[in-house]
Design a protein around this motif. Structure first.
Motif, mmCIF file in Angstrom:
data_model
loop_
_atom_site.group_PDB
_atom_site.id
_atom_site.type_symbol
_atom_site.label_atom_id
_atom_site.label_comp_id
_atom_site.label_asym_id
_atom_site.label_seq_id
_atom_site.Cartn_x
_atom_site.Cartn_y
_atom_site.Cartn_z
ATOM 1 N N HIS A 164 6.702 -0.860 -5.442
ATOM 2 C CA HIS A 164 5.581 -1.091 -4.662
ATOM 3 C C HIS A 164 5.491 0.007 -3.772
ATOM 4 O O HIS A 164 4.008 0.191 -3.486
ATOM 5 C CB HIS A 164 6.033 -2.566 -3.772
ATOM 6 C CG HIS A 164 5.653 -3.923 -4.406
ATOM 7 N ND1 HIS A 164 6.432 -4.523 -4.947
ATOM 8 C CD2 HIS A 164 4.438 -4.063 -4.790
ATOM 9 C CE1 HIS A 164 5.944 -5.657 -5.560
ATOM 10 N NE2 HIS A 164 4.567 -5.301 -5.401
ATOM 11 N N GLY A 212 11.587 -8.830 -0.542
ATOM 12 C CA GLY A 212 11.415 -7.428 -0.719
ATOM 13 C C GLY A 212 11.174 -6.420 0.252
ATOM 14 O O GLY A 212 10.581 -7.027 1.272
ATOM 15 N N TYR A 231 -1.111 -4.770 -7.201
ATOM 16 C CA TYR A 231 0.152 -4.854 -5.955
ATOM 17 C C TYR A 231 0.525 -6.426 -6.173
ATOM 18 O O TYR A 231 1.725 -6.663 -6.332
ATOM 19 C CB TYR A 231 0.029 -4.509 -5.006
ATOM 20 C CG TYR A 231 0.934 -4.230 -3.763
ATOM 21 C CD1 TYR A 231 1.365 -3.247 -3.508
ATOM 22 C CD2 TYR A 231 1.240 -5.484 -3.023
ATOM 23 C CE1 TYR A 231 2.291 -2.954 -2.376
ATOM 24 C CE2 TYR A 231 2.378 -5.366 -2.144
ATOM 25 C CZ TYR A 231 2.854 -4.053 -1.942
ATOM 26 O OH TYR A 231 3.789 -4.068 -0.899
ATOM 27 N N ASP A 279 8.223 -10.115 -9.098
ATOM 28 C CA ASP A 279 9.576 -10.145 -8.118
ATOM 29 C C ASP A 279 9.935 -11.708 -7.756
ATOM 30 O O ASP A 279 11.336 -11.971 -8.121
ATOM 31 C CB ASP A 279 9.314 -9.478 -6.882
ATOM 32 C CG ASP A 279 9.142 -7.861 -6.987
ATOM 33 O OD1 ASP A 279 9.450 -7.225 -7.772
ATOM 34 O OD2 ASP A 279 8.084 -7.619 -6.137
ATOM 35 N N GLN A 281 2.014 -10.796 4.439
ATOM 36 C CA GLN A 281 2.208 -10.970 2.996
ATOM 37 C C GLN A 281 1.912 -12.535 2.720
ATOM 38 O O GLN A 281 2.114 -12.769 1.473
ATOM 39 C CB GLN A 281 3.690 -10.722 2.888
ATOM 40 C CG GLN A 281 3.972 -9.159 3.230
ATOM 41 C CD GLN A 281 3.154 -8.309 2.245
ATOM 42 O OE1 GLN A 281 3.290 -8.508 1.027
ATOM 43 N NE2 GLN A 281 2.685 -7.205 2.675
ATOM 44 N N MET A 339 4.350 -8.168 -7.008
ATOM 45 C CA MET A 339 5.059 -9.168 -6.055
ATOM 46 C C MET A 339 5.341 -10.579 -6.675
ATOM 47 O O MET A 339 6.330 -10.843 -6.509
ATOM 48 C CB MET A 339 4.234 -8.883 -4.895
ATOM 49 C CG MET A 339 4.946 -9.827 -3.633
ATOM 50 S SD MET A 339 4.509 -9.091 -2.111
ATOM 51 C CE MET A 339 4.815 -10.471 -1.190
ATOM 52 N N VAL A 345 8.518 -13.550 4.940
ATOM 53 C CA VAL A 345 7.682 -12.233 5.004
ATOM 54 C C VAL A 345 7.072 -12.316 6.482
ATOM 55 O O VAL A 345 6.964 -13.235 6.949
ATOM 56 C CB VAL A 345 6.684 -12.382 3.697
ATOM 57 C CG1 VAL A 345 7.447 -12.089 2.881
ATOM 58 C CG2 VAL A 345 5.963 -13.779 3.732
ATOM 59 N N PHE A 366 15.767 -7.139 -2.080
ATOM 60 C CA PHE A 366 15.898 -6.179 -2.998
ATOM 61 C C PHE A 366 14.787 -5.087 -2.317
ATOM 62 O O PHE A 366 14.087 -5.013 -1.605
ATOM 63 C CB PHE A 366 15.329 -6.090 -4.180
ATOM 64 C CG PHE A 366 13.742 -6.893 -4.265
ATOM 65 C CD1 PHE A 366 13.633 -8.103 -3.985
ATOM 66 C CD2 PHE A 366 12.701 -6.043 -4.532
ATOM 67 C CE1 PHE A 366 12.339 -8.684 -4.093
ATOM 68 C CE2 PHE A 366 11.449 -6.382 -4.840
ATOM 69 C CZ PHE A 366 11.201 -7.955 -4.360
HETATM 70 N N1 TRP Z 1 4.681 -6.527 -0.235
HETATM 71 C C1 TRP Z 1 5.830 -6.705 0.695
HETATM 72 C C2 TRP Z 1 5.697 -5.715 1.990
HETATM 73 O O1 TRP Z 1 4.851 -4.931 2.094
HETATM 74 C C3 TRP Z 1 7.308 -6.207 0.019
HETATM 75 C C4 TRP Z 1 7.449 -7.037 -1.196
HETATM 76 C C5 TRP Z 1 7.319 -6.717 -2.616
HETATM 77 C C6 TRP Z 1 8.036 -8.529 -1.107
HETATM 78 N N2 TRP Z 1 7.929 -7.669 -3.429
HETATM 79 C C7 TRP Z 1 7.913 -8.662 -2.564
HETATM 80 C C8 TRP Z 1 8.150 -9.311 -0.259
HETATM 81 C C9 TRP Z 1 8.550 -10.032 -2.840
HETATM 82 C C10 TRP Z 1 8.528 -10.579 -0.572
HETATM 83 C C11 TRP Z 1 8.698 -10.837 -1.866
HETATM 84 O O2 TRP Z 1 6.316 -5.959 2.927
#
Ligand code: TRP
Length: 334
Positions: free
Chosen positions: A47, A9, A138, A145, A160, A142, A156, A42
């Motif tokens: 978020h 993400g 949060y 997702d 993360q 995630m 990541v 995505f």
């Molecule tokens: N939290 C991640 C960031 O701050 C972004 C994110 C949201 C994400 N959903 C995710 C990353 C799912 C990996 C998988 O960078």
């Protein structure tokens, strides 16, 4: 051949910089080209909402970040590229996972803990001041997702990693409760190079330090920024230590091994700082000129971006609805 599902993400925040590129975008784009992977990339717009409430900014950043990734090589015809907010199944799953999430697990999440600590240090009476429930939960969003797409690998940054661990925990609680492998357990892929990209002042390149080089800065600004990189006071002709030089560290991240060796030799021969800076600027300009043009073309064609989002949403929802079907059956709702 069973492909590995790779998912990440991207939070829509403004002005991505060189550190984001080398540390996050470049490795994720490379991974997306690996035929043994199927990528899900995505825009994590919901978020971003935990902190960003300006509608215009959220919309603008979403287009910016999408254009950035595509301009830097992400091929939307090869991966599923979508907006989180276009996949309502994410929220359905998020609630279900919340019901498996011990409150104490959220208390231990880094972002929340950091805010609590800040409040304590500031002598705030309410340790939860400034914490909305979006920030607090949060990690659950995630997890939704990640689990919705049955991800194997989640590239990541190291910040993360804890969220991916929490995701594994939640998946395991769920699978155990229903005695079924409904969810695949994901693994975080941490790119270590990303942790050490220096900024203009030699500290880690980070927006919060104000020491970044924006990826798509116009050439004149790019050159100015490169010439602002901190150096020591050694003079032309004096040998210089490449390992201690921000210019060299940045150069090495972008150059071929041969180019890197050549610059290293020049350091030993006492290259003048201004020439080292010129070399870095030239390399940056060469590598970013094409992407910058693609970026600008995309930003000028929002209909095309909207079309890509729509296409991506359809693909993502097809997978999401399969997972949700299994989830609903497992929990006794259908
Ligand atoms: N939290 C991640 C960031 O701050 C972004 C994110 C949201 C994400 N959903 C995710 C990353 C799912 C990996 C998988 O960078």
């Amino acid at each position: 051949m069973d492909q590995k599902i790779v998912l990440t993400g991207i939070k829509p925040t403004g002005n991505p910089h060189l550190g984001n590129w080398v540390g996050a975008i470049r490795p994720a784009v490379e991974l997306s080209r690996n035929p043994e992977t199927k990528g899900f990339y995505f825009i994590a717009d919901y978020h971003a909402m935990t902190g960003l409430k300006d509608a215009k900014e959220l919309r603008e950043y979403t287009y910016e970040v999408a254009s950035t990734w595509i301009a830097l090589g992400l091929d939307p015809s090869r991966v599923v590229f979508y907006r989180q907010s276009d996949v309502p199944e994410v929220f359905e799953l998020s609630w279900i996972l919340a019901c498996f999430s011990p409150k104490g697990l959220m208390n231990r999440a880094h972002a929340y803990k950091a805010q609590v600590q800040k409040n304590q240090e500031a002598g705030e009476e309410d340790v939860d001041a400034g914490v909305n429930m979006g920030l607090y939960t949060y990690p659950i969003l995630m997890a939704a997702d990640i689990l919705l797409m049955q991800s194997h690998w989640v590239p990541v940054g190291s910040d993360q990693q804890q969220h991916v661990e929490i995701t594994r925990d939640l998946a395991q609680y769920f699978n155990r409760q229903y005695r079924k492998e409904v969810f695949t357990l994901p693994e975080a892929l941490i790119d270590e190079a990303g942790a050490v990209i220096p900024g203009l002042d030699g500290r880690k390149m980070s927006k919060s330090y104000g020491n970044t080089i924006p990826i798509f800065a116009p050439p004149e600004q790019l050159r100015k920024l490169v010439f602002r990189i901190a150096t020591d006071s050694s003079r032309p002709g004096e040998p210089k230590d490449p390992e201690a030089s921000t210019i060299f560290q940045l150069y090495r991240l972008l150059a071929t091994p041969k180019q890197t060796e050549a610059l290293k030799a020049e350091y030993q021969n006492g290259i003048a700082w201004k020439d080292a800076k010129e070399a870095l600027y030239t390399l940056l300009d060469q590598q970013l000129r094409g992407p910058r043009e693609r970026y600008e073309a995309l930003m000028a064609n929002r209909e095309e971006l909207d079309r890509l989002f729509k296409e991506g949403a359809e693909e993502a929802r097809a997978i999401a609805s399969k997972t949700m079907h299994r989830v609903r059956r497992a929990i006794g709702i259908s």
